[in-house]
Design an enzyme around this catalytic site. Structure first.
Site, mmCIF file in Angstrom:
data_model
loop_
_atom_site.group_PDB
_atom_site.id
_atom_site.type_symbol
_atom_site.label_atom_id
_atom_site.label_comp_id
_atom_site.label_asym_id
_atom_site.label_seq_id
_atom_site.Cartn_x
_atom_site.Cartn_y
_atom_site.Cartn_z
ATOM 1 N N GLU A 1 1.067 -1.426 0.252
ATOM 2 C CA GLU A 1 -0.064 0.191 0.017
ATOM 3 C C GLU A 1 0.813 1.229 0.072
ATOM 4 O O GLU A 1 0.405 2.338 -0.688
ATOM 5 C CB GLU A 1 -1.007 0.145 1.223
ATOM 6 C CG GLU A 1 -2.145 -0.741 1.114
ATOM 7 C CD GLU A 1 -1.830 -2.492 1.260
ATOM 8 O OE1 GLU A 1 -0.956 -2.665 1.881
ATOM 9 O OE2 GLU A 1 -2.466 -3.322 0.973
ATOM 10 N N HIS B 1 -12.565 -5.703 8.063
ATOM 11 C CA HIS B 1 -13.191 -5.546 6.800
ATOM 12 C C HIS B 1 -14.391 -4.649 7.139
ATOM 13 O O HIS B 1 -15.524 -4.607 6.386
ATOM 14 C CB HIS B 1 -13.745 -6.786 6.029
ATOM 15 C CG HIS B 1 -12.626 -7.935 5.520
ATOM 16 N ND1 HIS B 1 -12.097 -8.754 6.343
ATOM 17 C CD2 HIS B 1 -12.079 -7.747 4.170
ATOM 18 C CE1 HIS B 1 -11.086 -9.174 5.825
ATOM 19 N NE2 HIS B 1 -11.032 -8.616 4.565
#
Ligand SMILES: Cc1ncc(C[n+]2csc(CCOP(=O)(O)OP(=O)(O)O)c2C)c(N)n1
Ligand SMILES: [Mg+2]
Length: 718
Positions: free
Chosen positions: A449, A519
């Site tokens: 990322e 999530h």
């Protein structure tokens, strides 16, 4: 001065062979000595309390000066470390400009007095503004090198970039390369390894110079690097040219730099030079190396001092005699003195200039220019379908746009595209884009990322328009440094010379049924806390089209938060509003008018507020709902207007109750609209804990319509 000591200690161990003419040899020495004298002068100024910080390039001059002979100012792209003074002098940064940075003057070209000294940056020389973060530069340089290859294949994108704001600094030449340097310590940062991985995989024209002075502040290289040698560790990276040199010797450095630069120019791949240098002046003036280096070590370093060694070499080789050296040095001393006098007399930045260049002065995404009428057509689209449709339209208009991230491509193996439907994102938000626009514009990245955001920043610095994806908000954290310390700050710290108009699309939020801790996260307040960044969060497909288009056309970095739970709902679908539909940032949407109480909300809670309001309506309560849709900037006028209308207000949001986004809104209402209130400001938000895998637990943790109804009833009792 320390230099004199070193001349006496130096031994005649300089190399005997050289293929350089006298002019070049003298130019190298001149630059090295000028670099050292600038450091000496800054040290003196610091001791006199006339500047606030000093970090020197002493010991690093030889390899940096040699490198400077091969990089072409304004053609090659340069990400220099703070000890690259000699390189920057070679490229054309003047002593005065360096000292203007040291005193923090208004006219300091690197930052307008905003950054510490030796944080180089000059757009006309393609020297990209550097932060103080050790390691962030690597992945940005990767992005800049990707831009090199991109422009090579897409001249139209280059033409478009030149027309955009700051387009006067956009350039590209066929054999340009990108240079990035670092210390031995900075190679321990993950971004170094992330960058090497991509540079080798994509055979980028990227040249690394690791200036190894044996220490990172007080940490010696054998503690920093397994085996004590970074070049040994990276030797097996595929296609990477690796070379070592004595970085205190300009002649040896010259031939090693020459070969590595040529390797990159010929597009054979990336190269890495590992140069052994010294650091005679401690880490900075805030450090005293006697606390951790032995006297023997320091003496050994003094013997390797590049300035003294090279002066003796020039005399021995008959390039200059002692008198000529002294004349040259006196000339440089005078030059430095004059520059320092000028810098000390320079104007300071004005206090009110501090707010300048946080955001683009050229494009105002909150302006009426972004208020457009929708021209609705076609079948209703879900939010996620609208993401793909909007990006597709914008990519047709603007060839500068690149789309990348984890799994965003249809299929990296292009030959498979004939036989498969294609992935296009784990949520299909980028489905079909690679097929339509090619794999140079839409591509998968390694799972890294920080490098996704850093590469985007490097591309944007060179005029491209990256629309990068972070697959889940929960995994944005490796990119935090790139976002907070680089992306958001680039324009401000360079005083408007560089910008970072990147769009980061992020799937966010809970209400997923089984998302669990990793999530389901929210956390938008962490990013609205970052000046320089725009943060938006649509709750309908129509707003996705309008706000995403504004994000792409905006000249600032934008975090575009896409709520996963809203991606495929039937209740927020919309027909396509057309390729020119934009929604300005900072303008709320009145979801429903009402008179008894206002709910300020956004994201997935908008629908829950609507459900609650419908039920309350049946009980005779009239609720007004405001969807902020843009979180930074946000629409204070709309908030104030609704509070003045209903005098009762609730802020309902999915981020955590404490320190969450709505807490700030509630605080401001209490601060500025207290007299309008008939009841306390109420927050309805997520519990200060984590979402659980078990859907029932998640339902309790996140705000629901029932929580809103209960809170409304309490507020109406006042
Ligand atoms: C990400 C980050 N961590 C820590 C620091 C504090 N810091 C500044 S310089 C430095 C050492 C750098 O060592 P090296 O890369 O070898 O460069 P040198 O100063 O030796 O040239 C540290 C730890 C920082 N600036 N950035
Ligand atoms: Mg070091």
């Amino acid at each position: 001065m320390a230099l004199q000591t070193r001349v006496k200690l130096a031994k005649l161990d300089a190399p005997k062979v050289h293929g350089l003419d006298h002019h070049t040899l003298i130019r190298i020495y001149r630059t090295m000595f000028l670099s050292r004298r600038l450091d000496d002068r800054e040290i003196q100024l610091k001791r006199q309390n006339k500047i606030y910080f000093q970090i020197s390039s002493a010991g690093h001059e030889a390899v940096c000066a040699a490198m400077g002979l091969f990089l072409r100012p304004g053609v090659d792209w340069v990400y220099p470390y703070y000890r690259d003074r000699a390189l920057c002098l070679m490229l054309g940064v003047t002593p005065l400009e360096m000292l203007l940075a040291a005193v923090g003057a208004k006219d300091d070209p690197s930052s307008g007095g905003r950054q510490m000294p030796s944080h180089w940056g000059q757009p006309k020389l393609n020297i990209v503004s550097k932060s103080s973060c050790t390691g962030t530069q690597f992945v940005q340089a990767v992005g800049a090198a990707e831009a090199t290859l991109y422009y090579e294949g897409r001249p139209n994108a280059l033409a478009q970039a030149k027309k955009a704001p700051l387009g006067e600094y956009v350039n590209h030449e066929r054999d340009e390369i990108v240079y990035v340097s670092s210390g031995d310590g900075a190679t321990s940062e993950g971004e170094f390894w992330e960058s090497l991985n991509v540079a080798c995989a994509k055979k980028l024209p990227l040249l690394y110079l690791v200036e190894d002075n044996g220490y990172a502040i007080s940490v010696p290289v054998e503690v920093q690097t397994a085996g004590g040698s970074i070049s040994k560790l990276v030797r097996d990276f595929p296609g990477l040219h690796v070379a070592e040199c004595d970085g205190t010797d300009p002649i040896e450095s010259y031939s090693v730099c020459k070969e590595a630069v040529q390797y990159c120019r010929e597009r054979r791949g990336p190269a890495l030079i590992h140069a052994q240098v010294t650091r005679p002046y401690s880490h900075s003036l805030s450090d005293d190396e006697k606390l951790y280096k032995s006297a023997e070590e320091r003496e050994e370093e003094a013997r390797r001092d590049p300035i003294s060694k090279f002066a003796l070499f020039l005399v021995r080789e008959g390039v200059l005699d002692q008198k000529q050296i002294e004349r040259l040095e006196t000339e440089i001393d005078n030059e430095v003195r004059d520059a320092a006098d000028q810098a000390l007399a320079a104007e300071e930045p004005s206090i009110d200039s501090i707010r300048m260049n946080v955001y683009s002065p050229d494009v105002d995404p909150t302006s009426a220019a972004f208020a457009a009428e929708p021209h609705l057509h076609g079948a209703p689209k879900t939010m996620v379908e609208m993401v793909a449709a909007t990006i597709a339209d914008e990519m047709a208009r603007d060839e500068r746009i690149t789309v990348f991230g984890e799994d965003v491509a249809d299929a990296s193996r292009e030959e498979n595209l004939k036989h498969v439907k294609g992935k296009g994102g784990v949520f299909k938000a980028t489905a079909g884009l690679q097929r339509k626009y090619g794999n140079d514009r839409v591509f998968n990245t390694p799972l890294a990322e920080a490098s996704i955001v850093g590469r985007a920043l490097g591309m944007a610095t060179r005029g491209l328009k990256p629309v990068a994806e972070i697959q889940f908000f929960d995994y944005i954290w490796p990119a935090m440094m790139q976002i907070r310390d680089e992306l958001c700050v680039m324009r401000w710290r360079s005083n408007g010379a560089f910008k970072a108009p990147v769009v980061i699309r992020v799937a966010i939020g809970g209400y997923l049924t089984g998302g669990g801790v990793y999530h389901s996260q929210s956390g938008e307040s962490i990013f609205t806390h970052c000046p320089g960044l725009r943060v938006v969060m649509p709750s309908t497909a129509l707003d996705v089209a309008g706000l995403l288009r504004t994000a792409i056309r905006c000249d600032d970095p934008v975090m575009f938060l896409e709520h996963k739970h809203l991606y495929r709902q039937p209740y927020n679908r919309s027909e396509n509003p057309g390729p020119d539909f934009t929604v300005p940032f900072g303008k709320a949407r009145t979801v429903k008018e009402g008179s008894d109480l206002s709910i300020i909300t956004y994201g997935a809670v908008v629908h829950r507020a609507e459900v609650a309001a419908a039920q309350l309506e049946r009980e005779g309560v009239s609720v007004e709902i405001i969807d902020l849709r843009s979180l930074s900037p946000y629409d204070w006028q709309a908030i104030a207007a609704t509070v003045r209308k209903t005098h009762r207000v609730m802020v309902a949001y999915e981020d955590m109750l404490s320190w969450g986004y709505g807490a700030e809104i509630a605080a401001r209402i209490a601060d500025e609209l207290f007299e309008e209130l008939d009841a306390p400001v109420r927050r309805v938000a997520a519990m200060d804990t984590f979402c659980a895998y078990q859907p029932k637990l998640e339902d309790v943790i996140l705000p629901q319509a029932s929580h809103i109804i209960a809170a409304v009833k309490q507020l109406l009792e006042y």
